[in-house]
Design a protein around this motif. Structure first.
Motif: not given
Length: 176
Positions: A3-21
């Motif tokens: 679960a932590a890895e899923l959240k880590r990957q999602t956070a990175i994608l949020g940063q890359v695509f400016d979708k952090e919220d």
């Protein structure tokens, strides 16, 4: 920690695509679904993970591999059978008699072929619920079988796991 890895990957994608919220919301939703499933689970009930493909049933070792194996440590599930995996990504061969001997209260099943339905396709439901050897297994008798979404095998992203954990929480709560 899957679960932590899923959240880590999602956070990175949020940063890359400016979708952090949005990424933070997806992570929060995953945490809530996991929490709900943990709270609804009765650890006295054993669970077995299975993977079907090519008309065969394979055993998914608790904590190993993709899909159903990762559910065990995340939710604190009690395995009906504790055996290490020889093939963590595709599951190990297992007979219906060995499944019956393990006598699981719950089955979590990933049907790898469900999305494609090619000629000769035999669904996980047919393989498990249609097996005479499994008719006395509590999971089959009580209908406590959770089939992962047909697309799960192809995406396995945070949304797929969130839906799966939510489905598990609903099933556990309904059984109690």
């Amino acid at each position: 920690d899957h679960a932590a890895e899923l959240k880590r990957q999602t956070a990175i994608l949020g940063q890359v695509f400016d979708k952090e919220d949005e990424a933070a919301q997806l992570s929060s939703d995953l945490d809530a679904a996991i929490s709900d499933a943990r709270e609804a689970y009765d650890p006295s009930q054993t669970v077995m993970g299975l993977i079907t493909s090519g008309g065969k049933i394979a055993y998914a070792a608790p904590g190993e591999g993709r899909g159903v194996g990762t559910l065990f440590p995340t939710l604190g599930l009690t395995p009906a059978l504790e055996r290490s995996a020889e093939d963590a990504s595709h599951g190990d061969d297992i007979s219906v008699e060995a499944i019956a001997a393990a006598n699981p209260e719950w089955l979590f099943v990933l049907d790898r072929d469900a999305m494609f339905g090619e000629d000769g396709y035999v669904s996980a439901e047919e393989l498990i619920e249609g097996s005479e050897a499994l008719q006395n297994v509590p999971a089959v008798q009580k209908g406590q079988i959770i089939y992962l979404a047909p697309s799960f095998y192809l995406d396995e992203g945070i949304q797929a796991y969130t839906k799966l954990y939510s489905d598990i929480a609903t099933a556990f709560a309904a059984a109690n």
